[in-house]
Design a protein around this motif. Sequence first.
Motif, PDB file in Angstrom:
ATOM      1  N   ALA A  27       3.077 -24.403  50.936  1.00  0.00           N
ATOM      2  CA  ALA A  27       2.733 -24.707  49.541  1.00  0.00           C
ATOM      3  C   ALA A  27       1.434 -24.050  49.100  1.00  0.00           C
ATOM      4  CB  ALA A  27       2.639 -26.220  49.348  1.00  0.00           C
ATOM      5  N   THR A  28       0.573 -23.646  50.053  1.00  0.00           N
ATOM      6  CA  THR A  28      -0.692 -23.003  49.704  1.00  0.00           C
ATOM      7  C   THR A  28      -0.581 -21.489  49.639  1.00  0.00           C
ATOM      8  OG1 THR A  28      -1.365 -22.969  52.035  1.00  0.00           O
ATOM      9  CG2 THR A  28      -1.986 -24.893  50.734  1.00  0.00           C
ATOM     10  N   GLY A  29       0.582 -20.930  49.927  1.00  0.00           N
ATOM     11  CA  GLY A  29       0.777 -19.488  49.866  1.00  0.00           C
ATOM     12  C   GLY A  29       0.718 -18.840  51.233  1.00  0.00           C
ATOM     13  N   PHE A  30       0.670 -17.506  51.238  1.00  0.00           N
ATOM     14  CA  PHE A  30       0.651 -16.734  52.479  1.00  0.00           C
ATOM     15  C   PHE A  30      -0.409 -15.656  52.373  1.00  0.00           C
ATOM     16  CE2 PHE A  30       2.118 -13.061  54.991  1.00  0.00           C
ATOM     17  CZ  PHE A  30       2.160 -13.648  56.251  1.00  0.00           C
ATOM     18  N   GLN A  31      -1.241 -15.539  53.426  1.00  0.00           N
ATOM     19  CA  GLN A  31      -2.344 -14.583  53.426  1.00  0.00           C
ATOM     20  C   GLN A  31      -1.963 -13.309  54.171  1.00  0.00           C
ATOM     21  OE1 GLN A  31      -5.608 -14.851  51.940  1.00  0.00           O
ATOM     22  NE2 GLN A  31      -5.431 -12.671  52.434  1.00  0.00           N
ATOM     23  N   PHE A  32      -1.827 -12.200  53.431  1.00  0.00           N
ATOM     24  CA  PHE A  32      -1.695 -10.890  54.034  1.00  0.00           C
ATOM     25  C   PHE A  32      -3.083 -10.374  54.401  1.00  0.00           C
ATOM     26  CE2 PHE A  32       2.551 -10.602  51.993  1.00  0.00           C
ATOM     27  CZ  PHE A  32       3.258 -10.138  53.080  1.00  0.00           C
ATOM     28  N   PRO A  33      -3.181  -9.305  55.207  1.00  0.00           N
ATOM     29  CA  PRO A  33      -4.502  -8.796  55.562  1.00  0.00           C
ATOM     30  C   PRO A  33      -5.368  -8.437  54.356  1.00  0.00           C
ATOM     31  CG  PRO A  33      -2.845  -7.848  57.009  1.00  0.00           C
ATOM     32  CD  PRO A  33      -2.119  -8.632  55.964  1.00  0.00           C
ATOM     33  N   LYS A  34      -4.749  -7.908  53.296  1.00  0.00           N
ATOM     34  CA  LYS A  34      -5.541  -7.473  52.144  1.00  0.00           C
ATOM     35  C   LYS A  34      -5.231  -8.248  50.867  1.00  0.00           C
ATOM     36  CE  LYS A  34      -6.112  -2.711  53.778  1.00  0.00           C
ATOM     37  NZ  LYS A  34      -5.936  -1.274  53.447  1.00  0.00           N
ATOM     38  N   LYS A  35      -4.209  -9.067  50.881  1.00  0.00           N
ATOM     39  CA  LYS A  35      -3.821  -9.770  49.664  1.00  0.00           C
ATOM     40  C   LYS A  35      -3.173 -11.093  50.026  1.00  0.00           C
ATOM     41  CE  LYS A  35      -1.072  -9.321  45.435  1.00  0.00           C
ATOM     42  NZ  LYS A  35      -0.090  -8.512  44.689  1.00  0.00           N
TER      43      LYS A  35
END
Length: 416
Positions: free
Chosen positions: A285-293
């Motif tokens: 629910a909080t999203g997903f963290q890519f290395p740059k975005k």
Amino acid sequence: MVRLTALLCARKYRATPAAVKDIQFPTGTLKSDLNLAKPAKPSKAASVEKTENKPKEPVVKKKILDSIVLNVQGGTGGSGNAKLVGKGGKGGDVYFIATKGETLAGVKEKLPYVKIHAESGGDATNANLRLGKPGADKWIPVPVGVNIYDNIGNYLGSLKKENSALLIAKGGHGGTVKNKFRFGGGQAVTAKVELQVVADVGIVGLHGAGKTTLLQQLTLPLSKLPRPTELTKYAETKRMVYPDFREMSVLDTPGIWCGMRDDFRGQKILSYLRRTRLLMICLDATGFQFPKKKLNLFESYMCLNKEIEEYNAKMLERPTVVVVNKFNQEGSQFELFQEQLGSLTDYVGTVHPSIRPEKYFQPKHVVGMDLRIKEEDKLNELWSQIRELMDRYEYDRLDKADEGERFIRQMQRNND
């Protein structure tokens, strides 16, 4: 004992027995002088310390066996007889037969890693009235619900019903007048046997969304709490048992990543999901963290949708359930996500074109859960939703199969 040791040393260094007599041995025991005494046993404290410092062996998960390769060959035909004008026997054929209760692991264990031959045909002789005996056919049991391909990927057939059979390799012809009494060799085929369905329910999501914890929640009893897990490296299946003893298999896969459809390992994972009956999408629910975005909840959902669409758009028509993990945590976008799903066409334009699909999932249910704890009400609701969708899917599939059979019978009547 000392004299024997000296003689052995003399033989090794080519010394004469007379020279051995002149050797002056040191006084004392031989073991102490040659330092051959056994080492002292370590104390219990030292052994305990050594055991504690010994690293634990990693737990290796068994990979899913969804396909096997079998090398089969039809029997060689029997030789004809020109003098007697005899006909050689036909070589045996190789068949796969769908057997209830059979597994790919069982087939792999029973059959050796060599070419499986059918029986060769008999030669034409005077004793058998100039007719060679045909070779016996070879019947190989395989699980019900498999597709068979050759070594270059050509589709050979499928076995969906029990006791249904498929001819894989033909036997060679016997020698006759037409072929100048020359026998023929049997057909050699490298057959790949692949399961049509790997699991009933397939869990799909990005890395760290809680897929493995969700698998534990569905398959463990309510009295047991899920244990902390690491990132999933290999796909695995577990069984979910209902109170009336109905069982369903649940597939957990490694996290989806962008461009996985172009990667060999990614294609393998997507092929597992393609052979499931129901898709369960697990999101953070909080999203997903890519290395740059960082992707928000809706963008994560669109990213999964895009990868599945690029691989096989028909998978989007499958019954789907969406599970949103950490829905009550600070920073959750669960309420906004429900609104976005309600009016999907209005919000699709807000995502980046690289993750913007043309066709969309059709989720039947959206459930918000906190997978770190056992929520009995939410789990019971999720179990009932899965069962309802599976029953409806089975009914629709059988109904379509009956329509297809009726259509084929009608066409046959018209042709007659």
